[in-house]
Every structure is written in C-alpha cells, then in structure tokens.
Motif scaffolding. Structure first.
Motif, PDB file in Angstrom:
ATOM      1  N   GLU A  48      -0.413   7.085-107.312  1.00 14.84           N
ATOM      2  CA  GLU A  48      -0.780   8.159-106.380  1.00 14.84           C
ATOM      3  C   GLU A  48      -2.286   8.391-106.387  1.00 14.84           C
ATOM      4  N   SER A  49      -2.863   8.480-107.588  1.00 14.46           N
ATOM      5  CA  SER A  49      -4.310   8.746-107.688  1.00 14.46           C
ATOM      6  C   SER A  49      -5.103   7.598-107.074  1.00 14.46           C
ATOM      7  N   SER A  50      -4.623   6.365-107.287  1.00 17.53           N
ATOM      8  CA  SER A  50      -5.309   5.197-106.720  1.00 17.53           C
ATOM      9  C   SER A  50      -5.242   5.208-105.198  1.00 17.53           C
ATOM     10  N   ALA A  51      -4.096   5.615-104.648  1.00 18.49           N
ATOM     11  CA  ALA A  51      -3.951   5.684-103.191  1.00 18.49           C
ATOM     12  C   ALA A  51      -4.943   6.696-102.606  1.00 18.49           C
ATOM     13  N   TYR A  52      -5.036   7.867-103.250  1.00 14.90           N
ATOM     14  CA  TYR A  52      -5.990   8.878-102.773  1.00 14.90           C
ATOM     15  C   TYR A  52      -7.428   8.387-102.928  1.00 14.90           C
ATOM     16  N   SER A  53      -7.701   7.700-104.036  1.00 15.92           N
ATOM     17  CA  SER A  53      -9.045   7.178-104.281  1.00 15.92           C
ATOM     18  C   SER A  53      -9.457   6.208-103.182  1.00 15.92           C
ATOM     19  N   ASN A  54      -8.558   5.295-102.841  1.00 12.88           N
ATOM     20  CA  ASN A  54      -8.886   4.291-101.838  1.00 12.88           C
ATOM     21  C   ASN A  54      -8.912   4.858-100.425  1.00 12.88           C
ATOM     22  N   LEU A  55      -8.122   5.899-100.179  1.00  9.26           N
ATOM     23  CA  LEU A  55      -8.232   6.587 -98.891  1.00  9.26           C
ATOM     24  C   LEU A  55      -9.606   7.260 -98.774  1.00  9.26           C
ATOM     25  N   SER A  56     -10.109   7.779 -99.902  1.00  9.65           N
ATOM     26  CA  SER A  56     -11.448   8.377 -99.879  1.00  9.65           C
ATOM     27  C   SER A  56     -12.495   7.297 -99.587  1.00  9.65           C
ATOM     28  N   TYR A  57     -12.312   6.117-100.177  1.00  9.35           N
ATOM     29  CA  TYR A  57     -13.230   4.993 -99.932  1.00  9.35           C
ATOM     30  C   TYR A  57     -13.167   4.560 -98.465  1.00  9.35           C
ATOM     31  N   LEU A  58     -11.949   4.568 -97.907  1.00  8.15           N
ATOM     32  CA  LEU A  58     -11.754   4.211 -96.498  1.00  8.15           C
ATOM     33  C   LEU A  58     -12.560   5.142 -95.591  1.00  8.15           C
ATOM     34  N   PHE A  59     -12.441   6.451 -95.842  1.00  3.76           N
ATOM     35  CA  PHE A  59     -13.155   7.419 -95.008  1.00  3.76           C
ATOM     36  C   PHE A  59     -14.664   7.362 -95.257  1.00  3.76           C
TER      37      PHE A  59
END
Length: 502
Positions: free
Chosen positions: A158-169
C-alpha cells in the motif's frame, strides 16, 4: 486361502506405506519451495533484487515439476522484480503477467495479487504510460482494501503504491497531488516496524526531499535527503543513490562544486553491475553539467558522451518497450471489447429471435387482413435489404482503412501539407467528434490531435514537424486542456477509445 489373504494384507500395507512416503516427499518439496520464497522475499525487503535471478528460476523449476501454483506465481513475480530493477521493462511485464495467469491461486492470495498489480504499475510508470500505471496501482489498493487482517507485506505494498502515485504526479507537475500521496504513504509507514520498512521509509524521505526541492525549500529538501541517507547507511539502494544526486543538485545550484562532486561520486560508487541504468544515465548528465559549470570542458565532454551513449540506448529501448506495452494494452482492451461485443451479439440474437417470434405471431393474427399482412412483409424485406447494404458498406470501409493507414502515416512522417486532408478522408469521424467536444479547435490543433491518434509520442512529433520538444509538450498540455481530460489519463489511449467508439 490364508496364504492369499496374507498376501493381500501385505500388499495393502505396502501401498499405504508407499502413499505415505510419496505424500511426505511432496510436503518436503513444498516446504523447501516455501523456504526459498521466504528467502527471496527477505532479499526483496532488503532491496537486494540483483540476487533474485537464480532463486526465482529455482523456485519456478521446482514448482513446475510438481505443479505447485503458489511457487510458480511467486517465482515469476520475483523474476519480474529482477528485470524491473535492470530496466528491462518488457521482460518484467512479460514475467509478471505469467504470474497473473494463476487466477485461482491469486483469488486466495490477495497479498501476491496486489503486489502483481503494483509491479505492473511500476513498469508502466517508468515507461511513462501514466494511465495504465495509475490503473494498476489503484487496483492493488482496491484488492488490499477488501482484505481483512493485513500483514506487513500488505502495508508495504500500500505504501509503495501511494509512493509511486506521488512520483507519477511529480512527473506531470501536479505537486499538490504528489504531496497528498506522500502523506498517505507516510501515515502507513508510521505503523510498520523499522526493521521491516527501512527501505520504504528511506524512499519516502527521498520523495519529500524531491517535493521540497521543487518548491525551492532548500533547507527542508536537505533535511529529508539526509534523513533518507541515514536509513540506507552501509547499504546500497536506488533511493540512496537518488538522495545523493538530489544533494549534489542542490549544491550545484549553490555553486558549491567541490561538495557537489563528492555527492555525485558517492552516488556512482553505489551502482551495482547493470543496476538502474536510467538513474546512472541521469547522473552522468548532472556530472557533465557540473564540470561544464566549472569550466572543465574535457571532463564535461567525457561524462556528456557517457550520458549520450547510455541515454540513446535507454531511449531506444524504452521507446520499443513503451510501444510494445501500449500495443499489448490496446490488444487487451480490444479483446475485452470483443468479448463484450460477443456477449452483446448473443443478447441481440435472443432479442431478435423473440421479436421474430412475436412478428410471426402478429402475422398469423393479421392473416385475415391481406393489406396489413403485405405491409408487414414489405417492412421486413426493407429492413433485411438495409442490413445487407450496411454490412457491405462496413466491409468496404474496413478494406479502405487498411489500405490507407500506411499512406497516412507516411504523410505524417514527411510533415506533408496533404497529411491532414488525407487523414480526414480516411478518418472522417475524427473532426466531427473532436468538434463535438470543443467547437473552438483550430485546424493546427486537430492536425496535432491526428498525430496523437496515430500513436506518435512527443519526441516523434517534434522530429517530424521540426519543432522543439518543449513546444510539443506545451501543445499536448493545451490540447489535453481543451479536451477536458484529467492529467492522469494516457492521452493516446483515451483519444483512440473516444474516436473509435460507436
């Protein structure tokens, strides 16, 4: 008779013992595979994916010999993680989709199901296919949202998914959204023991450092970069390398060139063979720019050549892999559409069949009235004729489109003034549907949209139209704005789906 009875008893005892022996051996092999999975998983948590190749192949080989679905699925997942870390995204996607095939097992193991979606999200993210990336990360979060009793791996996923979504944005310059997802990630990491999450916590600090760097908050950026390095003390990891590069960038901006060199050199020393070539390429560029800023043209050119060589190789590879991934995704969507279309045809057939029965019944009831009966037959005949004509027109149009497709692409690559005229002849519905969205579209904007529809990326459009990449990026931003679609959607996929939909 007693002799035969004794023989049978001995035979059954032997059979029972042999079955127990085989069962014991099977359990022993499964336990061995499970131990290999646990070992590989620990390497994953420690960020040592360079050691995955041998253990992943061993897990797959042992599991396939006894058809152990858990082992096969995990083996392909870890093999995908290995290829992901050496930037072989096509192979990584190929391997993780093999793991995804074991749907029966994955329906029970939501932990692995979510990790597989997250792995796909990571590959699509680095290939800059942001819509597909976001879709898979959100699917991973959806899978885990429906799971009770989450374990440490679930929380890390979960934390990795949020981390990479932050990188995406961050990549699409939506810093507020980046900061939102960084905080979502941080709230999860606070609940996980340090020994299980030092990698994720270190990478999270890198994310906050990058955010504050974009906001020109140098002190905060330095604080988070150093905090990230503290998590990776004595260890090697890509997030550690990027934190070192981040500090080097800040020092370069402050003209503290000596310290900047120290951080860049330290970053270089943290690379393993073949690991993270995309980060290494970007580091060569930063070092080259640093030497040039110091007036050292010789060293600047040396690192510029290293950057250009590695970037050209990566860019070529990434383009091929991005095109492959995009085509594969479009083929999957097409397959889903065809399956849905097939289902709809069945429903339509049933409806038509029922309507025919009703029509026949009505004809039977109206048989006494000759005039009414003739009218019904006339209508039926007209509908059948129109259907035949429509089908013929569709077949003819498909043939024309197939022949004209390459001609249109050739005109596009040549930047021919006839390109958009011919494009409209082949795709007449394009202009109509675009003007329905926004009647203020100019011809130049519609021509730009035609390039996007044909699947050309920013660099290709810039090359063919003899414009700067930055100009094309601005055109893409303005075009997306006029379409009114959100930045997290892949423009090429969205446009194809919209134009080609009935």
């Amino acid at each position: 008779m007693d002799y035969k009875k004794s023989f049978h008893n001995i035979f059954y005892i032997f059979l029972f013992l042999w079955s127990g022996f085989l069962f014991s051996q099977k359990n022993e092999k499964q336990n061995h595979i499970d131990q290999l999975i646990n070992t590989t998983n620990q390497l994953y948590l420690d960020g040592k994916t360079e050691n995955f190749l041998a253990t992943s192949k061993e897990i797959i080989s042992l599991s396939e010999s006894m058809k152990y679905e858990k082992g096969i699925a995990y083996g392909y997942y870890y093999l995908s993680a290995y290829y992901y870390d050496i930037a072989e995204f096509r192979e990584s996607i190929h391997q993780v989709k093999k793991a995804q095939e074991f749907k029966d097992y994955l329906s029970k193991d939501k932990t692995l199901a979510a990790r597989i979606s997250a792995m796909l999200g990571g590959n699509y993210l680095l290939l800059e296919l942001y819509t597909l990336s976001s879709k898979n990360y959100r699917n991973a979060l959806r899978v885990l949202a429906g799971k009770s009793g989450k374990n440490t791996i679930d929380s890390l996923t979960e934390s990795s998914a949020y981390s990479n979504l932050s990188y995406l944005f961050h990549n699409i310059n939506l810093q507020d959204s980046m900061y939102f997802y960084l905080n979502k990630e941080n709230s999860i990491l606070k609940k996980i023991k340090f020994k299980d999450s030092y990698v994720e916590k270190g990478c999270s600090c890198l994310g906050f450092g990058n955010y504050h760097s974009t906001q020109n908050k140098t002190d905060s950026a330095v604080y988070y970069y150093n905090k990230s390095l503290a998590f990776f003390e004595g260890k090697k990891h890509p997030c550690k390398i990027e934190s070192l590069i981040g500090l080097g960038n800040l020092l370069t901006q402050q003209h503290d060139y000596q310290k900047a060199h120290e951080y860049y050199n330290s970053a270089l020393q943290n690379f393993e063979n073949n690991s993270f070539p995309d980060i290494q390429s970007e580091l060569y560029k930063k070092i080259s720019e640093l030497y040039i800023a110091q007036g050292n043209a010789t060293e600047g050119k040396k690192y510029q050549d290293l950057y250009l060589t590695s970037h050209k190789k990566l860019d070529s590879q990434k383009k091929k892999e991005r095109d492959f991934a995009l085509n594969e995704a479009m083929n999957e969507e097409k397959a889903l559409h065809e399956a849905e279309d097939k289902k709809n045809r069945k429903i339509t057939f049933i409806i038509v069949f029922v309507l025919i029965l009703i029509t026949l019944f009505i004809i039977y009831l109206l048989k006494k009235s000759k005039s009414k009966n003739e009218k019904v037959l006339e209508i039926t005949k007209k509908l059948q004729t129109e259907k035949v004509i429509t089908e013929r027109e569709k077949d003819s149009l498909k043939l024309q489109l197939s022949d004209a497709y390459e001609e249109v692409r050739k005109l596009a690559r040549e930047n021919s003034p006839e390109f958009f005229i011919r494009f409209q002849e082949v795709y007449p519905h394009f202009r109509i549907k675009m003007l329905e969205i926004n009647p203020k579209f100019k011809v130049s904007e519609l021509t730009f949209g035609a390039y996007i529809y044909l699947g050309y990326n920013t660099k290709e459009i810039a090359d063919y139209t003899f414009k700067a990449v930055k100009t094309i990026e601005n055109n893409r931003y303005n075009f997306r704005k006029k379409l009114g679609i959100s930045p997290d959607k892949d423009l090429s996929v969205w446009l194809r789906n919209f134009i080609d939909s009935e």
